[in-house]
Write an enzyme that holds these catalytic residues in place. Structure first.
Site, PDB file in Angstrom:
ATOM      1  CE  LYS A  73       3.399 -18.023  -0.258  1.00  0.00           C
ATOM      2  NZ  LYS A  73       2.596 -19.234  -0.271  1.00  0.00           N
ATOM      3  CG  ASP A  92      -0.172 -20.632   1.167  1.00  0.00           C
ATOM      4  OD1 ASP A  92       0.336 -20.266   2.233  1.00  0.00           O
ATOM      5  OD2 ASP A  92       0.478 -21.222   0.282  1.00  0.00           O
ATOM      6  CE1 TYR A 148      -3.026  -3.128   0.890  1.00  0.00           C
ATOM      7  CE2 TYR A 148      -4.494  -1.237   0.858  1.00  0.00           C
ATOM      8  CZ  TYR A 148      -4.296  -2.602   0.814  1.00  0.00           C
ATOM      9  OH  TYR A 148      -5.370  -3.448   0.683  1.00  0.00           O
TER      10      TYR A 148
END
Ligand code: NAI
Length: 343
Positions: free
Chosen positions: A171, A204, A124
């Protein structure tokens, strides 16, 4: 004492749901004076800027705002005003409780978890450029300072709200440096909170676990983008976006808003569910110390759901936004006359 609150109606369904929220907050007995400011596309037309200085000054002065959603053009146009507002005021912690309401048809009626999303950096940062035609680069910025600050916020939140576990979602197997830094800051901070369990999950797997076994989660702390996506996923677990409230918290102030956006597909029809913004108002009332009014409002909303007569279209009912607000106000009035009779 009357408290001044900055009010930002927003775009799309914003003005409809904000009008309902204002009515129920006033009926809750909280003493509030609203200072209305327009930001976003409407402000651009009127003042030539999406974020007028007067709106920022109002939030800085009042230290609290209730805000409707703002539309951000996709793939073109001005940069997100939400992101600019969060960065300008350094509203670094986005707190999004995910708690099912009574008698609402949903996958996990018992679910009760809290998402803490870092609100100021990550993808962002808006740092994108065309390297050569056909190739673009978008920079993901992760800093030790912001990662440590959000981890500390998450653990402090867990401590003060008697929560038992904080899970970092990341991640770091792929983004070893950026998400790796986020994760190492998380575990460093965790050492200062020995009574709270700390663990982590790869994003995930975390999404799959949230859909299948969400009860294993308590407080989740995430970078900005993961936090955004996982918030909507979790809203889906408790019945949809019309129900999930939120707060953007920083040293300079706090802006309370629903997780959802401006819902252009249903704007102007008076059918949006105002529950998420009303529950954001409950969080706001607690934040400004109006605990009694907050409890009254929350109880009234829960009562309306328990009774099940008034439900908006997203939940299979046919109540209009304003009718739902009327039902909440009727419950507030009934509770106040009962209290007067009992006294
Ligand atoms: P959205 O959250 O506005 O809508 C997604 C779906 O949920 C739509 O089908 C909508 O009708 C439904 N929905 C959302 N809120 C609802 C409510 N209160 N009651 C009933 N149904 C509701 O997401 P979308 O369509 O991706 O985004 C629309 C605009 O909102 C975009 O410009 C986006 O940038 C902006 N946005 C603004 C946010 C904010 O101001 N904090 C947050 C998220 C998106």
């Amino acid at each position: 004492m009357t408290k001044k609150v900055t009010l930002i109606p927003g775009d799309g369904i914003g003005p409809e749901i904000i009008a309902s929220a204002v009515r129920v907050v006033e009926a809750s007995g909280a003493k509030i004076e609203w200072e209305t400011h327009v930001i976003g596309a409407q402000a651009l037309e009127k003042f030539g800027t999406t974020l007028p200085e007067s709106a920022i000054e109002s939030i800085k002065k009042n230290k609290v705002a209730l805000k409707g959603p703002l539309t951000t053009p996709v793939g073109k146009g001005f940069t997100s005003v939400n992101v600019t507002l969060r960065k300008t005021l350094d509203l670094y912690a986005n707190v999004r409780p995910i708690k099912a309401l009574p008698n609402v048809p949903c996958r996990y009626p018992e679910l009760d978890l809290v998402i803490i999303r870092e609100n100021t950096e990550d993808l962002y940062s808006g740092l994108e450029h065309v390297v050569v035609p056909g190739v673009v680069e978008s920079l993901k910025i992760i800093t030790e300072k912001a990662s440590t600050r959000i981890a500390r916020y998450a653990f402090e939140y867990a401590r003060s709200n008697k929560r038992k576990k904080v899970t970092a979602i990341h991640k770091a197997n792929i983004m070893k440096l950026s998400d790796g830094l986020f994760l190492s800051c998380f575990y460093k901070v965790a050492k200062d909170f020995p009574e709270i369990e700390a663990d982590d999950k790869i994003i995930d797997n975390a999404c799959m676990q949230l859909v299948m076994h969400p009860e294993q989660f308590d407080v989740l702390v995430l970078e900005n983008l993961y936090g955004d996506i996982v918030s909507d996923l979790c809203a889906g677990l408790i019945g949809g976006l019309g129900l999930a409230p939120g707060a953007n918290i920083g040293e300079l102030g706090a802006v309370f808003e629903a997780v959802h956006g401006s819902a252009p597909d249903i704007a102007g029809q008076g059918i949006a569910n105002p529950t998420a913004i009303m529950m954001s108002a409950v969080m706001m009332l607690h934040h400004i110390g109006e605990h009694k009014a907050a409890e009254r409002l929350e109880n009234a909303i829960f009562e309306v759901y328990r009774e099940g007569k008034f439900r908006t279209k997203d939940l299979g009912g046919n109540a209009k936004t304003a009718e739902f607000a009327d039902a909440v106000i009727a419950k507030l009035k009934a509770a106040s006359s009962k209290a007067a009779t009992d006294a």
